[in-house]
Each structure stands twice: as structure tokens, then as C-alpha cells.
Design a protein around this motif. Structure first.
Motif, PDB file in Angstrom:
ATOM      1  N   ARG A  51      34.730  35.447  37.252  1.00 43.94           N
ATOM      2  CA  ARG A  51      33.915  34.310  36.841  1.00 43.94           C
ATOM      3  C   ARG A  51      34.627  32.976  36.955  1.00 43.94           C
ATOM      4  O   ARG A  51      33.991  31.949  37.021  1.00 43.94           O
ATOM      5  CB  ARG A  51      33.468  34.482  35.384  1.00 43.94           C
ATOM      6  N   SER A  52      35.926  32.936  36.917  1.00 41.39           N
ATOM      7  CA  SER A  52      36.606  31.647  36.909  1.00 41.39           C
ATOM      8  C   SER A  52      37.813  31.667  37.830  1.00 41.39           C
ATOM      9  O   SER A  52      38.244  32.717  38.296  1.00 41.39           O
ATOM     10  CB  SER A  52      37.048  31.276  35.488  1.00 41.39           C
ATOM     11  N   ALA A  53      38.354  30.484  38.072  1.00 42.69           N
ATOM     12  CA  ALA A  53      39.490  30.358  38.969  1.00 42.69           C
ATOM     13  C   ALA A  53      40.822  30.471  38.238  1.00 42.69           C
ATOM     14  O   ALA A  53      41.867  30.473  38.862  1.00 42.69           O
ATOM     15  CB  ALA A  53      39.423  29.019  39.704  1.00 42.69           C
ATOM     16  N   ALA A  54      40.794  30.533  36.908  1.00 42.59           N
ATOM     17  CA  ALA A  54      42.038  30.611  36.129  1.00 42.59           C
ATOM     18  C   ALA A  54      42.794  31.891  36.484  1.00 42.59           C
ATOM     19  O   ALA A  54      42.193  32.917  36.763  1.00 42.59           O
ATOM     20  CB  ALA A  54      41.729  30.578  34.641  1.00 42.59           C
ATOM     21  N   LYS A  55      44.080  31.833  36.458  1.00 42.09           N
ATOM     22  CA  LYS A  55      44.912  32.995  36.795  1.00 42.09           C
ATOM     23  C   LYS A  55      45.803  33.356  35.609  1.00 42.09           C
ATOM     24  O   LYS A  55      46.334  32.493  34.932  1.00 42.09           O
ATOM     25  CB  LYS A  55      45.815  32.678  37.994  1.00 42.09           C
ATOM     26  N   ASP A  56      45.949  34.648  35.383  1.00 41.02           N
ATOM     27  CA  ASP A  56      46.903  35.179  34.397  1.00 41.02           C
ATOM     28  C   ASP A  56      46.648  34.731  32.965  1.00 41.02           C
ATOM     29  O   ASP A  56      47.553  34.751  32.141  1.00 41.02           O
ATOM     30  CB  ASP A  56      48.342  34.789  34.760  1.00 41.02           C
ATOM     31  N   THR A  57      45.442  34.306  32.632  1.00 42.06           N
ATOM     32  CA  THR A  57      45.178  33.834  31.280  1.00 42.06           C
ATOM     33  C   THR A  57      43.948  34.498  30.687  1.00 42.06           C
ATOM     34  O   THR A  57      43.084  35.000  31.406  1.00 42.06           O
ATOM     35  CB  THR A  57      44.976  32.309  31.233  1.00 42.06           C
ATOM     36  N   VAL A  58      43.892  34.491  29.370  1.00 39.17           N
ATOM     37  CA  VAL A  58      42.759  35.014  28.624  1.00 39.17           C
ATOM     38  C   VAL A  58      42.310  33.917  27.669  1.00 39.17           C
ATOM     39  O   VAL A  58      43.135  33.319  26.966  1.00 39.17           O
ATOM     40  CB  VAL A  58      43.152  36.286  27.842  1.00 39.17           C
ATOM     41  N   ASP A  59      41.014  33.625  27.662  1.00 39.52           N
ATOM     42  CA  ASP A  59      40.458  32.622  26.755  1.00 39.52           C
ATOM     43  C   ASP A  59      39.896  33.326  25.525  1.00 39.52           C
ATOM     44  O   ASP A  59      39.214  34.347  25.643  1.00 39.52           O
ATOM     45  CB  ASP A  59      39.345  31.820  27.443  1.00 39.52           C
ATOM     46  N   PHE A  60      40.173  32.752  24.346  1.00 44.28           N
ATOM     47  CA  PHE A  60      39.674  33.293  23.079  1.00 44.28           C
ATOM     48  C   PHE A  60      38.648  32.324  22.506  1.00 44.28           C
ATOM     49  O   PHE A  60      38.880  31.113  22.495  1.00 44.28           O
ATOM     50  CB  PHE A  60      40.827  33.469  22.080  1.00 44.28           C
ATOM     51  N   TYR A  61      37.523  32.873  22.028  1.00 39.93           N
ATOM     52  CA  TYR A  61      36.419  32.058  21.514  1.00 39.93           C
ATOM     53  C   TYR A  61      35.938  32.573  20.169  1.00 39.93           C
ATOM     54  O   TYR A  61      36.038  33.747  19.862  1.00 39.93           O
ATOM     55  CB  TYR A  61      35.211  32.117  22.464  1.00 39.93           C
ATOM     56  N   ILE A  62      35.339  31.638  19.412  1.00 34.83           N
ATOM     57  CA  ILE A  62      34.521  31.953  18.249  1.00 34.83           C
ATOM     58  C   ILE A  62      33.182  31.328  18.607  1.00 34.83           C
ATOM     59  O   ILE A  62      33.098  30.121  18.717  1.00 34.83           O
ATOM     60  CB  ILE A  62      35.131  31.365  16.974  1.00 34.83           C
ATOM     61  N   GLY A  63      32.185  32.120  18.904  1.00 36.72           N
ATOM     62  CA  GLY A  63      30.933  31.582  19.430  1.00 36.72           C
ATOM     63  C   GLY A  63      31.230  30.857  20.737  1.00 36.72           C
ATOM     64  O   GLY A  63      31.910  31.385  21.611  1.00 36.72           O
ATOM     65  N   SER A  64      30.770  29.608  20.875  1.00 32.73           N
ATOM     66  CA  SER A  64      31.066  28.839  22.088  1.00 32.73           C
ATOM     67  C   SER A  64      32.305  27.954  21.908  1.00 32.73           C
ATOM     68  O   SER A  64      32.701  27.249  22.827  1.00 32.73           O
ATOM     69  CB  SER A  64      29.859  27.972  22.459  1.00 32.73           C
ATOM     70  N   ASN A  65      32.930  28.001  20.717  1.00 32.81           N
ATOM     71  CA  ASN A  65      34.110  27.190  20.424  1.00 32.81           C
ATOM     72  C   ASN A  65      35.375  27.893  20.928  1.00 32.81           C
ATOM     73  O   ASN A  65      35.719  28.969  20.467  1.00 32.81           O
ATOM     74  CB  ASN A  65      34.212  26.946  18.915  1.00 32.81           C
TER      75      ASN A  65
END
Length: 170
Positions: free
Chosen positions: A53-67
Motif C-alpha cells: 500500500r505504501s512506498a515506506a520501507k522497513d517501517t511499521v506505522d502504529f495507529y489509534i483510530g485514524s490518529n
């Protein structure tokens, strides 16, 4: 793990640990505002047909809802990748009293050969409260959270005396 495994088809596991005395305790599903919490997400290896889905490499995004809470670098060991985010729980970061669904998005970790997937687990957050004790008077609450309004009323002063002021030992 006690932090919960959701979206099991993607094999993402999210766990929570609260920092105590400089180290992290056992996995938990509950914490209080002000706690520093370590959120760890683990994912399995990808298949050849996975789309990202995204171009980011080697990372994980953490969310609470859309925040978005933050991004953590993923590390690989065998056929799994793990990312850990350390965060102090607060309302400003989007946490609310009660259940908080935390999502880890492994969608951009292309070079780690991960499944394009997300996982969610629930962290229950309680407000920290303190006892309210009033001598020679009354209070409208027996306990209160930080920033909460507490009304105290002075009792009747002894004969020949008048109310002067409130003092606290905290």
C-alpha cells in the motif's frame, strides 16, 4: 499473548507491556494514563503475490483510530518481523479511558518481504485517580483524576475562630 491476536489470516500479533522501574513487565491488556507502554507488533513472511500500500520501507506505522501514534523500524528474525514503539499514554495522543484499539500497519515494509497487512489489539486505559481526604470539612468526591474539579467545603469553625485557608500534604 495476552495483548491479543487479531486478523489472524495475516498472522500479526500485537502485545503491550508497561514500563515499571526502568524495565518492562509481563504482557498486559491494561494500563493507566501516564504509563509508558511498549507496543510490539510481529508479522510473518509474505507470499510472492503480495501487493503493498505504501512506498515506506522497513517501517511499521502504529495507529489509534485514524490518529498515528508513531512509526517504528522493523527488524527481521527468521521469517518474522518485529517492530516496537514506546509511548506514554495521554489524551493528547488519542487515548481515551476504556478500550483503545491499536493498529499496526505493515503495509510499507516491502524490503522485509512482509505480508501487506494490519493487525489490531485492544489496550484498556484507566484514568489514574488519587484519594481526596478533607479534615474539618467535606468534599464532593472521594477520589479524583488529574485536572478533575473537586469542590471542598469548610466545616463549622470552633467558637471564637474563623476559617483561614486550606493546606495540603501533597
Amino acid at each position: 499473548p495476552s495483548g491479543g491476536t487479531m486478523n489472524s489470516a495475516s498472522a500479526i500479533t500485537i502485545t503491550f507491556a508497561v514500563k515499571v522501574n526502568g524495565g518492562y513487565g509481563d504482557d498486559t491488556t491494561a494500563a493507566v494514563f501516564g504509563d509508558t507502554v511498549q507496543i510490539t507488533a510481529t508479522a510473518q513472511g509474505k507470499t510472492a503475490t503480495t501487493q503493498y500500500r505504501s512506498a515506506a520501507k522497513d517501517t511499521v506505522d502504529f495507529y489509534i483510530g485514524s490518529n498515528k501514534l508513531g512509526t517504528a523500524r522493523a527488524t527481521i528474525s527468521g521469517n518474522t518481523a518485529t517492530a516496537t514503539l514506546e509511548i506514554t499514554l495521554s489524551g493528547e495522543k488519542g487515548f481515551v479511558p476504556g478500550s483503545n484499539a491499536i493498529t499496526a500497519d505493515f503495509g510499507g515494509a516491502d524490503s522485509l518481504h512482509l505480508l501487506d497487512s494490519t493487525g489490531t489489539a485492544v489496550l484498556t486505559v484507566a484514568e489514574q485517580t488519587w484519594a481526596v481526604t478533607v479534615e474539618n470539612g467535606t468534599s464532593d468526591k472521594t477520589a479524583a483524576a488529574a485536572g478533575e474539579l473537586v469542590t471542598i467545603t469548610a466545616g463549622t469553625a470552633p467558637t471564637g475562630q474563623t476559617f483561614d485557608k486550606w493546606t495540603t500534604t501533597d
